[in-house]
Design an enzyme around this catalytic site. Structure first.
Site, mmCIF file in Angstrom:
data_model
loop_
_atom_site.group_PDB
_atom_site.id
_atom_site.type_symbol
_atom_site.label_atom_id
_atom_site.label_comp_id
_atom_site.label_asym_id
_atom_site.label_seq_id
_atom_site.Cartn_x
_atom_site.Cartn_y
_atom_site.Cartn_z
ATOM 1 N N GLU C 73 0.807 -1.213 0.000
ATOM 2 C CA GLU C 73 0.000 0.000 0.000
ATOM 3 C C GLU C 73 0.844 1.269 0.000
ATOM 4 O OE1 GLU C 73 -0.432 -2.629 1.955
ATOM 5 O OE2 GLU C 73 -2.321 -3.466 1.223
ATOM 6 N N HIS C 142 -11.380 -5.674 8.806
ATOM 7 C CA HIS C 142 -12.185 -5.385 7.612
ATOM 8 C C HIS C 142 -13.336 -4.425 7.892
ATOM 9 C CE1 HIS C 142 -10.004 -8.979 6.312
ATOM 10 N NE2 HIS C 142 -10.255 -8.608 5.070
HETATM 11 C C1 LIG Z 1 -1.772 -5.201 4.352
HETATM 12 C C2 LIG Z 1 -2.838 -5.936 3.616
HETATM 13 N N1 LIG Z 1 -3.214 -5.511 2.408
HETATM 14 C C3 LIG Z 1 -4.212 -6.115 1.753
HETATM 15 C C4 LIG Z 1 -4.860 -7.185 2.283
HETATM 16 C C5 LIG Z 1 -6.045 -7.825 1.562
HETATM 17 N N2 LIG Z 1 -5.695 -9.169 1.098
HETATM 18 C C6 LIG Z 1 -6.016 -10.263 1.809
HETATM 19 S S1 LIG Z 1 -5.382 -11.659 1.139
HETATM 20 C C7 LIG Z 1 -4.674 -10.823 -0.123
HETATM 21 C C8 LIG Z 1 -3.825 -11.562 -1.111
HETATM 22 C C9 LIG Z 1 -2.675 -12.256 -0.437
HETATM 23 O O1 LIG Z 1 -1.888 -12.901 -1.366
HETATM 24 P P1 LIG Z 1 -0.687 -13.841 -0.890
HETATM 25 O O2 LIG Z 1 0.198 -13.088 0.023
HETATM 26 O O3 LIG Z 1 -0.067 -14.421 -2.093
HETATM 27 O O4 LIG Z 1 -1.363 -14.961 -0.008
HETATM 28 P P2 LIG Z 1 -2.442 -16.032 -0.507
HETATM 29 O O5 LIG Z 1 -3.783 -15.388 -0.453
HETATM 30 O O6 LIG Z 1 -2.074 -16.466 -1.865
HETATM 31 O O7 LIG Z 1 -2.346 -17.127 0.501
HETATM 32 C C10 LIG Z 1 -4.954 -9.462 -0.024
HETATM 33 C C11 LIG Z 1 -4.522 -8.437 -0.987
HETATM 34 C C12 LIG Z 1 -4.430 -7.611 3.550
HETATM 35 N N3 LIG Z 1 -4.989 -8.656 4.173
HETATM 36 N N4 LIG Z 1 -3.425 -6.970 4.196
#
Ligand SMILES: Cc1ncc(C[n+]2csc(CCOP(=O)(O)OP(=O)(O)O)c2C)c(N)n1
Ligand SMILES: Cc1ncc(C[n+]2csc(CCOP(=O)(O)OP(=O)(O)O)c2C)c(N)n1
Ligand SMILES: [Mg+2]
Ligand SMILES: [Mg+2]
Lengths: 341, 396, 341, 396
Positions: C73, C142
């Site tokens: 972000e 959230h």
């Molecule tokens: C700081 C932050 N930004 C955005 C999110 C929203 N979000 C939740 S899961 C996700 C994707 C995560 O991807 P990854 O790290 O590859 O983990 P995966 O879901 O594939 O296990 C996002 C953008 C969050 N939880 N925390």
């Protein structure tokens, strides 16, 4: 620094000490008294911090207890969370107010919430020391007053000393607290002096209690941290105008001492809140709103606020126009509708 | 630990980019023209670079060196984990869970992570890692507390040394480093294992945590589950690096690359890294290449951003199938055992269904109980207000 | 989504649209009207955003205009600063309120200050869209309401729509603004519906103007974003108690529309501020304090606040106890010292 | 561009760490046991690794390939820069500057950075980089506006394409990436050069910026001035990496390592990287190894954390001396030219002294002028209050 090597238990007479020395002594004594206390931050080790608050502590307690970290504020606070999870009591230094912002996600999303998240199983007794406020001729980003962000974040204590003795006492109390404390150090009072000795302390004050610094009957000035001296001076100057001003030093913004504040305002019937951070959405808004809610029928005039303007903190050559001074405080007192008496 | 010679990174394949400018310095000749005084080659980067392709055990001769009991144990946990994922997703459809981020396809990482740890170690899971938490011994229903909409963490982190499932991505990584650092200072032989996704590696907290870990030589292992996506964003929009494991050298720690669907391989790589950390060798970054078979969560529609072909390719590289084949080919498991495993998984699912069927009873007054060690005067007032409202509601 | 492919200029009758659709249409039309508008964020491209506010926009405008970023972000907002420095007009999406915290240093130290720092030479016309607030059964992190952090930061506009039409109009106005705007989208109103069409807009409303959503004479309810429907419902219900409540929708917290608010309160003599973020140091504190300062002698009772408790946002199963509802609003109205009449 | 073969990273020296676990995977034999389907060696990491030791030109045969006019130009700017630093520090003692972070010892990086850019390019300086800003053409007095306590930025960034001197460390890096990205989208051949310190590399913003740059293939060059310290914190407490340039491979961009006191070498490495960026080659990370001869700022006491021996070693590797020796040894400069350079530097210092002697006149009412495009009603009220106060003061 003369207090640097004085053992915590040696008797010493009260003599002039600066707030910086008292803060250093508080860290020293906390490190000496409790092996779980660790100090970490940028330049807190060998250098002793840019304000020398940790001067000599690495030498005395070793680099494992007083640690120079890499330059990354979220990392500092984030690792402090992990250290606290393992049972330590980290004291973190943020070098300046504005440089604490990178750590705000860790602060809001974890430090403030871990106890609640785990239903009390995992408290985080972390103290986050932040030098704050202006008046020292600092260039951009070195004079922010960020208390409003912290006090709106449930789960944090927000504490700020205004006297040498409180600097010691409140810092000891903050480190001893089982809750996270944002400990805001008014940097322009670092070099303020008072007769004081760590060995004749007035007792470690409890957190969350305000104190009446000057009794008065005409109106109450409510303030904290760097603005206390301004208010005390204004109260003195106000005598010439025929005002007998009471001055309340909040010491703790969270929890808030409604009792002391409302007692005073109910007696005087008038109040001015003074702080140097921007007024809009600042601490003064909360204070004015809650006084009004609680003391409405005792108020002869609306609670007024004297605060920094709603502008980014100005450069050194203009900061005196921004900072609440004695005149601005007295102007506000004058607007407290005295004719209505 | 069979091979001690580090692989040549050049072996990873031919250069895909255009030739680049010179790097070898011309030989110094002038008098006094030495390198800058502060500079000396501090550590050799070569051993820090990951293997040229993901490390595997299953289907290789080295698999024979793995204790068959471990293989069976991994297998059982994989099957139970798959069943758990399926049951939890079903519970979202019945409104029994608010949301569930399934780790189907990633069970090998989840299970290997949990089993590679000893009791004194700590696990720092990300929000998708319920399986790892359960495999480490946290009660399977308690582990779902957050996701069912009940209190944020359903278990005492200190009981099994499992940090809360962490939602803000990568923020758990510095926690793991701090805890590992504290343990080391205390002289304890505790290791922290922190899980993060491929997407999470882009966050500043990832960087800061790895740097602190390396500088402090903290006993921590970072496991990236590279499942190819961060919600809809594929890896190639997340990074341009040769691999995520290549980030390790930039912190001065070794990077390892492993097939994330090969449970014994993940277990071995993690065990080696954990052992290294435990014996003072410092942190390791492990990238496990795997795939998220299900959508991001039950609320997500994965067909919007990926096609079925890719999913099918990965189904053909299923972690359970790979391990089952090994076990069967080598006669390490018989039909009775397979049946027992399936039954164990069904029993787990049945327990989930049953216990998740009851609505948890939460006392709203507890909203005020753990904000601070002691309720502030403000919270006491607010609690009194809510108490009065609840009483009034009852009176109606 | 039916509006997805409607050209901006095609005539269309007013028909039911959700706030999500109106927001999408605003982005669509801004992208179509101004080549310097770029949309960036996590999952805003192919997926169309987790709330589908950017649905189909990448397809229509290409991935250079509507861009899936890496997951970071601070990086998103920091690169948007650079894009704005080059003359673009970035619209940034933060996926959820709590996930905007990593970007707060960029927001406070750069986005809010670059214009002032450069004496007007380098404005940053960036719009930061943040879905905020609770009521949707979201798990931890959230459902935060973070407006108090933003409104205390000089240099930012803080805007939040409460109706379908405003969602469109205010977002267009925010993107068109030459100042940075934190645009807070009340996520529980995303699926709220109203008869609306982008082709029969009520004109793009200016930023900084509140609106009276319901006229009344007994007292004023002051609110914004997700709490507007609660207040309107409370006003309806209040009729049975004999109260004729006026409802003011602020729409913009910064700048603040003192005129509309004070006009109303001076007429009614009583006010309750309603929002769902924690009360302590929240927006309501500022609103109550400034109404009191400006309308003191018109007030028959103190301005009261109905807000979320001072606790971390609770889990889905408990959020209804935390969120201000109709009863809590009417309880506050009842406490406005009617006997004093 | 003389040498095209990438150096072997293993040449950097013998491994300093204990032997580590196996990485080369055993040969796959079992049926269907292929690497995970998602995985393929994406780019060869070898060419991304930096040179084994800092690249140098001065005192090497390759120095003869450098245009003597460039050497003289660099030399003049170095001498002027040194003098500027000294004068500015003196001005702090006279209270004419609030604070000055001197770059004495680092002038080669400052000057080379400015001179390697073309007019359409952008410079993103950190707070210590006044010299680079001045060498790029910003007025030497205006460049000190921030540091004298006057308004935060004394120049229009668009005039010379120089972003404001940036105090919050590493936060300027994503700005540079965003600007470069925007320029590329516009089809302009603009390159952004962003400066950061060794300490600044630890910040999350460093990581996020480099990652965005690589993923977006943005025309941006990052120059780390590794001057050994972040205030009092030495490099070894900042990173455990083989070099800071080794971080590049983790983003998928080339890393270069250069002697930061060798002005033509820095100029060449930066020029190559800038040219690469300009022609669509994407970002580069350059680490220049240098040293901060003065204290952190005039307010700092460097003797608290480092000893004179180290400083003396670096004085013997002074960027001006190194270049002057080259010029003299090769008769590329004569005494008259040397004298002219010294005079030019003195003239600069004299101008600084003179113009900084006058107190700038700031109008306090301007506090409210640029917070927003238009003053809000709130600010108009506050401005009126200040106006009234100022009037009352005058009346007294
Ligand atoms: C700081 C932050 N930004 C955005 C999110 C929203 N979000 C939740 S899961 C996700 C994707 C995560 O991807 P990854 O790290 O590859 O983990 P995966 O879901 O594939 O296990 C996002 C953008 C969050 N939880 N925390
Ligand atoms: C985010 C942030 N944290 C802390 C500081 C305070 N600070 C100013 S300079 C400095 C050291 C910087 O070191 P380095 O990046 O190596 O640059 P150098 O001073 O050596 O040029 C620190 C900690 C800051 N300016 N910004
Ligand atoms: Mg992923
Ligand atoms: Mg440095």
């Amino acid at each position: 620094m003369s207090t640097a090597t004085a053992p915590a238990s040696a008797p010493a007479a009260r003599k002039p000490a600066t707030m910086a020395q008292a803060l250093r002594q508080a860290l020293h004594d906390a490190l000496a008294d409790d092996a779980s206390v660790h100090v970490l931050g940028e330049d807190v080790g060998t250098l002793g911090g840019v304000f020398r608050i940790t001067d000599g502590l690495t030498k005395e307690f070793g680099p494992d207890r007083v640690t120079d970290t890499p330059l990354a504020e979220a990392g500092i606070l984030g690792t402090a969370v992990g250290m606290a999870m393992y049972g330590l009591r980290p004291v973190v230094e943020m070098q300046f107010d504005a440089f604490a912002y990178p750590a705000i996600e860790q602060l809001i999303s974890h430090v403030a919430r871990m106890r609640n998240r785990t239903r009390g199983a995992m408290p985080l007794p972390i103290t986050i020391r932040i030098p704050y406020g202006g008046g020292i001729g600092g260039v951009e980003h070195h004079s922010d007053s960020s208390e409003a962000y912290y006090l709106h974040t449930p789960g944090l204590h927000v504490v700020t000393p205004a006297t040498v003795a409180d600097a010691y006492g409140l810092l000891r109390a903050s480190i001893a607290s089982d809750d996270p404390v944002v400990f805001l150090e008014p940097k322009r009072l670092y070099w303020s002096k008072a007769d004081w000795s760590a060995d004749a302390p007035q007792g470690v004050p409890p957190l969350g209690r305000a104190v009446v610094r000057r009794a008065g009957r005409s109106a109450t000035l409510i303030t904290y941290g760097p603005s206390l001296p301004v208010c005390l001076e204004a109260a003195e100057a106000g005598r010439q105008e025929g005002w007998d001003l009471e001055v309340v030093d909040l010491r703790s913004l969270v929890p808030f001492d409604d009792e002391t504040v409302c007692d005073s305002v109910r007696r005087t019937g008038r109040a001015v809140v003074v702080h140097e951070s921007s007024g809009f959405g600042g601490a003064g808004a909360e204070i004015a709103a809650r006084i009004t809610e609680r003391c409405f029928h005792h108020l002869a005039a609306p609670v007024l606020r004297v605060a920094g303007f709603d502008i980014p903190y100005p450069p050194p050559m203009l900061e005196r126009y921004h900072l609440p001074g004695v005149d601005r405080v007295l102007d506000a007192v004058a607007r407290l509708q005295w004719e209505a008496n | 630990m069979a091979h001690l010679s580090p692989p040549s990174p050049a072996a990873a394949g031919p250069a895909k980019r255009s030739a680049r400018p010179a790097k070898t310095p011309p030989e110094a000749t002038g008098p006094g023209h030495t390198p800058p005084p502060g500079w000396h080659p501090r550590i050799d980067p070569a051993p820090l670079l990951p293997e040229p392709e993901p490390y595997r055990l299953l289907g290789t001769p080295a698999a024979r060196d793995v204790d068959p009991a471990l293989l069976r144990r991994l297998y059982e946990e994989l099957v139970r984990g798959r069943r758990y994922n399926r049951q939890a997703t079903a519970l979202t459809q019945q409104g029994r869970l608010a949301v569930y981020p399934s780790s189907t396809g990633q069970e090998a990482c989840q299970v290997a992570a949990a089993l590679a740890l000893r009791p004194q170690d700590w696990l720092f899971p990300s929000y998708r890692d319920t399986l790892a938490v359960v495999a480490r011994g946290v009660d399977p229903v308690q582990a779902l507390t957050l996701l069912r909409g009940d209190w944020h963490t359903g278990y005492d982190p200190r009981a099994r040394h499992v940090a809360p499932l962490c939602t803000p991505l990568a923020t758990q990584l510095p926690h793991a480093v701090g805890l590992a650092h504290a343990a080391r200072l205390a002289g304890d032989d505790t290791v922290a294992l922190a899980l993060v996704g491929d997407g999470g590696t882009s966050e500043g907290d990832f960087h800061e945590a790895l740097n602190f870990a390396a500088v402090w030589h903290a006993p921590v292992v970072f496991l990236i589950q590279n499942n190819g996506f961060a919600i809809s964003v594929p890896l190639e929009k997340q990074t341009a690096a040769p691999s995520l494991a290549h980030k390790a050298v930039g912190y001065g720690m070794p990077g390892r690359l492993v097939d994330g669907n090969d449970a014994p391989a993940v277990h071995q790589v993690l065990s080696e890294a954990i052992e290294r950390a435990r014996t003072g060798g410092g942190p390791t970054l492990v990238e496990a290449v795997t795939y998220r078979i299900d959508a991001h969560t039950n609320a997500d529609d994965a067909t919007r951003y990926r096609d079925a072909v890719q999913v099918d390719q990965w189904r053909a590289h299923d972690p359970i199938d790979l391990l089952e084949r090994e076990l069967r080919d080598r006669d390490l498991i018989d039909d009775a055992e397979l049946k027992a495993v399936a039954e164990s998984a069904e029993a787990l699912a049945a327990r989930l269904r049953e216990e998740m069927n009851a609505d948890p009873v939460l006392d709203p007054m507890e909203l005020f109980d753990h904000v601070y060690a002691e309720q502030t005067a403000q919270l006491r007032e607010q609690a009194a207000q809510l108490r009065a409202e609840l009483d009034a509601e009852e009176d109606r």
